[in-house]
Design an enzyme around this catalytic site. Structure first.
Site, PDB file in Angstrom:
ATOM      1  N   GLY A  13       0.778  -1.240   0.000  1.00 23.83           N
ATOM      2  CA  GLY A  13       0.000   0.000   0.000  1.00 23.83           C
ATOM      3  C   GLY A  13       0.804   1.281   0.000  1.00 23.83           C
ATOM      4  N   SER A  19       1.963   8.255   1.937  1.00 26.73           N
ATOM      5  CA  SER A  19       1.177   7.052   2.254  1.00 26.73           C
ATOM      6  C   SER A  19       1.320   6.673   3.724  1.00 26.73           C
ATOM      7  CB  SER A  19       1.650   5.862   1.407  1.00 26.73           C
ATOM      8  OG  SER A  19       1.411   6.089   0.034  1.00 26.73           O
ATOM      9  N   ASP A  67      -0.585  -6.174  -7.613  1.00 23.08           N
ATOM     10  CA  ASP A  67      -1.979  -5.735  -7.684  1.00 23.08           C
ATOM     11  C   ASP A  67      -2.765  -6.752  -6.873  1.00 23.08           C
ATOM     12  OD1 ASP A  67      -4.735  -5.542  -8.465  1.00 23.08           O
ATOM     13  OD2 ASP A  67      -4.083  -4.290 -10.138  1.00 23.08           O
ATOM     14  N   VAL A  68      -3.432  -6.311  -5.825  1.00 26.48           N
ATOM     15  CA  VAL A  68      -4.063  -7.253  -4.891  1.00 26.48           C
ATOM     16  C   VAL A  68      -5.278  -7.973  -5.485  1.00 26.48           C
ATOM     17  CG1 VAL A  68      -3.220  -6.105  -2.802  1.00 26.48           C
ATOM     18  CG2 VAL A  68      -5.467  -5.468  -3.750  1.00 26.48           C
ATOM     19  N   ALA A  98     -12.027   2.457  -4.471  1.00 29.93           N
ATOM     20  CA  ALA A  98     -13.387   2.416  -5.038  1.00 29.93           C
ATOM     21  C   ALA A  98     -13.377   3.323  -6.262  1.00 29.93           C
ATOM     22  CB  ALA A  98     -14.408   2.917  -4.017  1.00 29.93           C
ATOM     23  N   TYR A 160     -18.547   8.737   1.420  1.00 28.73           N
ATOM     24  CA  TYR A 160     -17.637   7.602   1.673  1.00 28.73           C
ATOM     25  C   TYR A 160     -18.268   6.311   1.125  1.00 28.73           C
ATOM     26  CZ  TYR A 160     -13.709   5.144   3.796  1.00 28.73           C
ATOM     27  OH  TYR A 160     -12.578   4.387   3.991  1.00 28.73           O
ATOM     28  N   LYS A 167     -15.059  -1.085   4.340  1.00 33.77           N
ATOM     29  CA  LYS A 167     -14.333  -1.019   5.627  1.00 33.77           C
ATOM     30  C   LYS A 167     -15.069  -1.808   6.716  1.00 33.77           C
ATOM     31  CE  LYS A 167     -10.757   1.593   4.475  1.00 33.77           C
ATOM     32  NZ  LYS A 167      -9.465   0.926   4.178  1.00 33.77           N
ATOM     33  N   ILE A 196      -6.442  12.001   6.706  1.00 35.03           N
ATOM     34  CA  ILE A 196      -5.096  12.522   6.439  1.00 35.03           C
ATOM     35  C   ILE A 196      -5.001  12.795   4.942  1.00 35.03           C
ATOM     36  CG2 ILE A 196      -2.611  12.034   6.526  1.00 35.03           C
ATOM     37  CD1 ILE A 196      -3.167   9.994   8.756  1.00 35.03           C
ATOM     38  N   THR A 198      -3.634  12.240   2.011  1.00 34.02           N
ATOM     39  CA  THR A 198      -2.763  11.361   1.222  1.00 34.02           C
ATOM     40  C   THR A 198      -3.298  11.317  -0.210  1.00 34.02           C
ATOM     41  OG1 THR A 198      -4.147   9.464   1.705  1.00 34.02           O
ATOM     42  CG2 THR A 198      -2.329   9.878   3.239  1.00 34.02           C
ATOM     43  N   LEU A 199      -2.636  10.505  -1.051  1.00 27.90           N
ATOM     44  CA  LEU A 199      -3.111  10.326  -2.431  1.00 27.90           C
ATOM     45  C   LEU A 199      -4.565   9.843  -2.442  1.00 27.90           C
ATOM     46  CD1 LEU A 199      -2.255  10.350  -5.444  1.00 27.90           C
ATOM     47  CD2 LEU A 199      -1.589   7.944  -5.164  1.00 27.90           C
TER      48      LEU A 199
END
Ligand code: NAD
Ligand code: 0WE
Length: 260
Positions: A13, A19, A67-68, A98, A160, A167, A196, A198-199
């Site tokens: 990740g 990150s 790639d998961v 998403a 979200y 989640k 936060i 982040t990207l």
């Protein structure tokens, strides 16, 4: 002595220096851990290579694409770990995704494909990564697995949407995995971090106002930093957390605890 000396960790990740997973990688390396860092595709390889070069020499990092959504890529990561280190002691799962359109319109408009994709990348991937880690952790007498969640698992936050549902599945997966793996001395926990920049937060409409709401209302009257999430991560991953499993630790300045 550093608390993670001699431990090998897989960190999934890291996209760039902002990150959350990168902060955890740095903290684990500072505690003496050796690290395997994966990146999603060639697009992010150069970023992660440059970051890995800044780690202490003892981290001895191995870089692998992952790639998961690909069982083959996950298998290749664990095969490389087996070859280079002979096993793994901890896993940090920080992948989430998403479709952007699903984070911008009402949740009831989520498509079957959008739902599947968000749940596959953001929740099932923890199960897929854990499954392959178990034999190696078991052979080493135990292990520790950590994922990253958000309060949107528990409360309906505007936009979200399907990520909140993912989640919720992720946090439930933490409890089921912890129940399965506790007898093997493998612990499974999550950190639910406050927002936060982040990207993964970039281009989220209204993100600045979410940050401001936390500054206004969280008991600490501020947002949290990735280094603070990383310090909590070291607790859960390392020997200090040895009695903790199936937990979702809130690192959000206390926001979750207050009402109006
Ligand atoms: P980030 O964008 O730096 O990290 C998200 C990572 O997911 C990226 O590295 C991306 O490459 C990876 N990813 C997405 N799809 C993937 C796939 N198919 N295969 C492999 N990797 C994939 O952002 P971040 O904020 O550090 O996010 C890390 C975790 O923290 C996520 O689970 C996120 O939901 C969670 N989180 C973030 C916040 C926040 O406000 N930033 C708050 C709480 C929890
Ligand atoms: O988990 C997250 C974000 C995860 C995320 C972000 C993106 C942006 C780019 C998943 N998929 C995508 N897809 C993209 O195309 N967070 C906890 C940060 C976040 O995202 C929000 C938030 C918060 C907080 C989206 C809407 C509302 C609040």
């Amino acid at each position: 002595m550093a608390s993670m000396t001699g431990k090998v960790g897989l960190i999934v990740g890291v996209a760039n220096k902002r990150s959350i997973s990168w902060a955890i990688a740095q903290a684990a390396a500072a505690e003496g851990a050796q690290l395997v860092l994966t990146h999603q595709g060639e697009r992010l390889e150069e970023n992660v290579r440059e970051l890995a070069a800044t780690l202490p020499e003892s981290a001895n990092p191995l870089l692998m694409p992952c790639d998961v959504t690909s069982d083959a890529e996950i298998d290749a990561v664990y095969n490389a770990i087996e070859t280079k280190y002979g096993g793994v002691d901890f896993l940090v799962h920080g992948a989430a995704f998403a479709d952007r359109e699903d984070l911008a319109k009402p949740f009831y408009e989520t498509s079957r494909e959008g739902f599947k994709k968000a749940l596959d990348i953001s929740a099932f991937s923890l199960v897929a990564l854990t499954r392959r880690a178990v034999p190696m952790m078991e052979a080493r007498g135990g292990g520790s697995i950590l994922t990253l969640s958000y309060l949107g698992a528990e409360r309906a936050f505007t936009n979200y949407n399907v990520m909140g549902v993912a989640k919720a599945a992720l946090e439930s997966s933490v409890r089921y995995l912890a129940a399965d793996l506790g007898p093997k001395n493998i612990r499974v926990n999550a950190i639910s971090a406050g927002p936060i920049k982040t990207l993964a937060a970039s281009g989220i409409s209204g993100f600045s106002s979410i940050l401001q709401t936390y500054r206004d209302r969280a008991p600490l009257r501020r947002t949290v930093e990735t280094s603070e999430v990383a310090d909590a991560a070291i607790f859960l991953l390392g020997p200090a957390g040895r009695g903790v499993t199936a937990e979702v630790l809130m690192v959000d300045g206390g926001f979750h605890a207050v009402g109006v």
